[in-house]
Write a protein that holds these residues in place. Structure first.
Motif, PDB file in Angstrom:
ATOM      1  N   THR A  75      82.355  10.455  83.792  1.00 21.49           N
ATOM      2  CA  THR A  75      83.356   9.818  84.650  1.00 21.49           C
ATOM      3  C   THR A  75      84.479   9.165  83.846  1.00 21.49           C
ATOM      4  O   THR A  75      85.394   8.607  84.428  1.00 21.49           O
ATOM      5  CB  THR A  75      82.721   8.738  85.547  1.00 21.49           C
ATOM      6  OG1 THR A  75      82.140   7.752  84.710  1.00 21.49           O
ATOM      7  CG2 THR A  75      81.663   9.318  86.444  1.00 21.49           C
ATOM      8  N   TRP A  76      84.418   9.244  82.534  1.00 17.58           N
ATOM      9  CA  TRP A  76      85.375   8.531  81.681  1.00 17.58           C
ATOM     10  C   TRP A  76      86.199   9.501  80.851  1.00 17.58           C
ATOM     11  O   TRP A  76      85.751  10.587  80.513  1.00 17.58           O
ATOM     12  CB  TRP A  76      84.605   7.601  80.745  1.00 17.58           C
ATOM     13  CG  TRP A  76      84.050   6.409  81.444  1.00 17.58           C
ATOM     14  CD1 TRP A  76      82.856   6.330  82.096  1.00 17.58           C
ATOM     15  CD2 TRP A  76      84.674   5.133  81.599  1.00 17.58           C
ATOM     16  NE1 TRP A  76      82.692   5.080  82.633  1.00 17.58           N
ATOM     17  CE2 TRP A  76      83.789   4.319  82.345  1.00 17.58           C
ATOM     18  CE3 TRP A  76      85.893   4.581  81.181  1.00 17.58           C
ATOM     19  CZ2 TRP A  76      84.090   2.993  82.678  1.00 17.58           C
ATOM     20  CZ3 TRP A  76      86.187   3.267  81.508  1.00 17.58           C
ATOM     21  CH2 TRP A  76      85.303   2.480  82.249  1.00 17.58           C
ATOM     22  N   THR A 107      86.141   3.470  77.548  1.00 13.61           N
ATOM     23  CA  THR A 107      84.977   2.843  78.155  1.00 13.61           C
ATOM     24  C   THR A 107      84.667   1.528  77.460  1.00 13.61           C
ATOM     25  O   THR A 107      84.446   0.491  78.102  1.00 13.61           O
ATOM     26  CB  THR A 107      83.752   3.775  78.033  1.00 13.61           C
ATOM     27  OG1 THR A 107      84.136   5.101  78.313  1.00 13.61           O
ATOM     28  CG2 THR A 107      82.655   3.341  78.966  1.00 13.61           C
ATOM     29  N   THR A 160      80.253   2.092  86.312  1.00 15.68           N
ATOM     30  CA  THR A 160      80.991   3.265  86.760  1.00 15.68           C
ATOM     31  C   THR A 160      82.212   2.889  87.590  1.00 15.68           C
ATOM     32  O   THR A 160      83.209   3.600  87.594  1.00 15.68           O
ATOM     33  CB  THR A 160      80.056   4.203  87.545  1.00 15.68           C
ATOM     34  OG1 THR A 160      78.997   4.583  86.670  1.00 15.68           O
ATOM     35  CG2 THR A 160      80.768   5.443  88.025  1.00 15.68           C
ATOM     36  N   ALA A 172      85.570   2.988  85.906  1.00 16.25           N
ATOM     37  CA  ALA A 172      86.000   4.239  85.282  1.00 16.25           C
ATOM     38  C   ALA A 172      87.425   4.641  85.601  1.00 16.25           C
ATOM     39  O   ALA A 172      88.033   5.405  84.853  1.00 16.25           O
ATOM     40  CB  ALA A 172      85.050   5.377  85.663  1.00 16.25           C
TER      41      ALA A 172
END
Lengths: 330, 330, 330, 330
Positions: free
Chosen positions: D182-183, D189, D147, D150
């Motif tokens: 969160t992306w 990603t 995370t 991100a």
């Protein structure tokens, strides 16, 4: 009797536009918030709280705004419904915007702070196309809260409400509710607060809030009467200027100057005083009480709410206010 | 004689706020722009062009705005100075914002397009703190251009100008200049155009522009007189509504309806017609001509400019306009 | 002969990803740009110029990127086609992004500056989904330019190209092309330049560019050999470090150190030297010349281009380069 | 014994970079969250929880990241300190960024959801200049959490950590921790997860997470061994692929395939399983246990945590894990 004439024979007494959010109040108080382990969630947001106050006093009320498409948004809308507030003009926002949060901190009754979550906040996503001209036409009064002017598209939605309200003779109450952290600069705030105030019938704010509004065109003025008179040249009939513990003064277009009652109490916290005051004061005006009587209701309601743990849940009924006044000081 | 009363004994005749930009006009025209190899750079931007038009007519003029801190910004400020326009209130922006660019495309005299560069554009960076109350107090007239309302902080700077102009009795001209590509939505545009128009003495726009302004509160209206009358309830004395080739009509607060002259010509391009019209029309009003005479000056100036390669460089003197009118049709 | 082994039997010699933009060169030079009245438009952008250079030398070339949906975008794509460059992988962007612009300023042959328009620029809108694995598989060589790493989504598209190139054994040339104004910080630049360089076969940059790349992990190093060796531990076979007028040095994985020729000339301007160098150098390597011979071609091509008004239009043919070398100094 | 060789004689066993946030767990569960009135606040965030797990197991640990300059930020840092985690590399952010919030919803043990507050979130504000090369040099192991990749500047800070870890032979654990919300896109990603994974010694993720990583270059692969082998060509020694309730499989560079134990329990909620697993698994590897024994510790720790109301507060000691294993099934 007072100097406001409300429309008759419309569906709704009172609608408000703006912020319906969530307060998270620490259950363990009188300490720094980081040391509080558990929190209770309440409805928050000044115009939502004022609407709850009006509903608790028995008025037909409605709310205009946006809520998040998540459990906290559902809590907000369910809570409004549970208080008998019409939510037909509350839009469930699908953009991923979030319910505003206010973590309260009560270090002592006089030392209260807030940690706000206002990034990508859903209440500022209300837009011109959400505003239903008929809804405003069918209400006797509209309340706008200054924070809804803080950013687009909510800012434009408020101006659309004001256009519709003036067109249809809906009485407009303006609760200045200036929260610097939601604004880019005092200059910007001043510009939009002035543009909105020109369209309003009743303007309620603190001396400091009016100072901010005058920062560009009359920066040295501290004279309440000069402040009030400017707005009487536009649409205002009543301007209420609050001086903290010294109480509030109402100025009328007709030249009246009314000093409001105060009911000092030992508060649990300072939050909620302004919203409960505004709700009961507007209730009084809408029900034909004098300005003086209406201010007394407002002050009593505020005294009740600051003595409680919450804001929204604590909004009193008329009987509770009357009882408080009757028993105060005994 | 007309129905406007200008202040006397101030330093400046006319100041404008807003866009001073660069036009890049293809030297090889009557083709798609991608096939044009070379371009000539000119001052562009509606309020800057109107100021140049006023200066060419011998008025004492000044400009309020921001220019980029680079060669194109230096070109803009140097060009204004070369036309005898006061630049003491033009701020050199240090944020890295860019001069607006307009690449013109003239496929044929009737088929003209623009490729605009308006991202991070410097003219919208003018802010409330750039606005000098004394500068506006010391001018007989202020021109605002609608595009300057398109985004913050320029939007707020325009409202600050309007506050100062009303406070000091400076006559305000509003050139609506609606360019959809600079706005997020028609609703937003409508909101701010209305708020600004309430503060203006003379409002100039096309029928389509007034339609956009009325989209929320009077969406079905096509009646010019209804349109104009709304503004007479605020501060307006003259409302000019343009109907393209059919000419323009001026409405006055006193009930006058004046149809303007038209001077059909074979144009090189359509750009610049509105700015040259506005400049000569305002010149006429400020110099005591009748509204009808002022409209004739405007129409003649527009006819001269559309027959030229540029906008700003082609703004005529009074003698050139008078000669054009005298010789037209001979 | 050199130490690179290219794939055989594929459709294309060379494809590049990144910036295809427009240069606006003043026709009146040796003065501040604000005093130049007319400009000629040319194709610009380092990887586009290198591709033009390769095409001028007779290679089968293609371009990967995005162009604006406007006349300037059409100019870019038409120009590439006119030079026989495949544009099947050039996407017309529909988001409203703009063609990058570079207004050149030639105060003197040694004092040249650029005013860049890079806000919302279309070349950085190329995205992972634009990248066609087959296209990269079917090319002998891929060129990436550092500027394409400056922002998302272009940054990710470049890394996708690198993944596909390594998977399919396509030779990767990395032209560092560091332009600080397109980046947020030197630290950020360093991170992504290093991640990209790990995947490349040939890396070409100035000493200052390699210093920037080493700022986090080896900040005090000034030793070219230490610099080059790091990359031989990943995929590099050749690292070229440019030392301005002192010339360039190529380091090979096998330990070779080759100093390149220089051809001092009286330039018109400094722009275009790097792109023409890179194009002819890569051409040499792809056609079996030694590194030394390839560097000589690069230096001669650069000398030709800096003597001309444009970059892209001036890219020489092989005969022109050979003639230049033969006649140089005579 | 296992195939990892850790540095000796450094100050710290384990440091993690990334997210230290706040979980708000409803006290009234097994219902929609909007019906929960009170919430208990806990430390949250995968890398913070893993660090707490390591600290509970007696390791010398530290944390790298940013916390908000408000009561919730102070809670986070105070909590880390209370668990004996070094916070010398935790920066108090002054930008106004906010502590990430996760409101948990436990409709039933199997139907758990999260409402996340991640706008302007403080954990993604950690930047390259916050990273202390010496701190990473002086740790045996570094954990990075996906995370943290991100968004910028956290993304670059993680790559800086990886550069320093490889330079100084600090063992790198990569907990993929893919949270789509969160992306911007799965493609983005995939790009950054691959770039990071190339630098890591141990990679831990679910089959779905590895599918996401392979979406561009090997989209049809479902073969764990093919997945694992790719990383052994870079720096990986162990790749753990989790198959939900079927358990996890560890692949080693040396060709080992180890299937982990599972301890089915009746959970209170599903949150915290991954973090507690990772913490105990890494603990085992760092203390010379076999991969099989380490996986057993991880599975037992996860079983303990999902049976509890919180994640961070419930991280078990070694004795608690040993007891659980001994008593399981009896």
């Amino acid at each position: 009797m007072n100097n406001l004439k409300f429309k008759e024979k419309v569906d709704m007494d009172f609608v408000a536009i703006g912020r319906a959010a969530v307060d998270l109040n620490p259950n363990e108080i009188n300490r720094p918030m980081e040391e509080s382990a558990t929190f209770t969630k309440y409805l928050g947001g000044s115009p939502a709280n004022i609407t709850v106050a009006m509903a608790a006093l028995g008025m037909e009320t409605g709310f205009i705004g946006r809520v998040a498409d998540d459990p906290l948004g559902r809590f907000v809308i369910n809570y409004l419904k549970s208080r008998n507030i019409d939510t037909s003009n509350v839009v469930v926002d699908k953009s991923g915007a979030k319910t505003g949060l206010a973590f309260l901190e009560v270090k002592s009754p006089e030392d209260c702070n807030i940690t706000m979550y206002r990034d990508n906040v859903v209440d500022l996503k209300v837009e011109v196309n959400d505003i239903n001209e008929e809804y405003i036409k069918n209400a006797k009064a509209l309340l706008i809260s200054g924070t809804a002017l803080a950013d687009s598209p909510s800012r434009e939605a408020v101006f659309a409400c004001l256009e519709f309200a003036r067109k249809h003779n809906t009485m407009v109450f303006f609760d200045i509710d200036y929260r610097p952290y939601t604004w880019k600069s005092a200059e910007e705030t001043s510009i939009y607060y002035n543009l909105a105030a020109e369209k309003c019938d009743v303007i309620i704010g603190t001396r400091e809030e009016f100072d901010m509004m005058e920062m560009l065109t009359n920066p040295k003025n501290k004279d309440d009467y000069v402040t009030a008179k400017k707005w009487f040249n536009f649409n205002a009939k009543i301007v209420v200027i609050k001086h903290g513990k010294k109480g509030s003064i109402a100025y009328t277009k007709e030249g009246g100057v009314i000093t409001g009652a105060v009911f000092p109490v030992m508060p649990v916290k300072t939050f909620g005083a302004g919203d409960s005051y505004a709700g009961a004061f507007i209730y009084g005006l809408m029900n034909g009480l004098s300005i003086e009587e209406s201010m007394e209701l407002g002050a009593a309601s505020a005294a009740i709410v600051v003595s409680s743990h919450s804001c929204s849940d604590a909004m009193p009924t008329l009987d509770e206010i009357r009882d408080f006044i009757k028993n105060y000081g005994k």
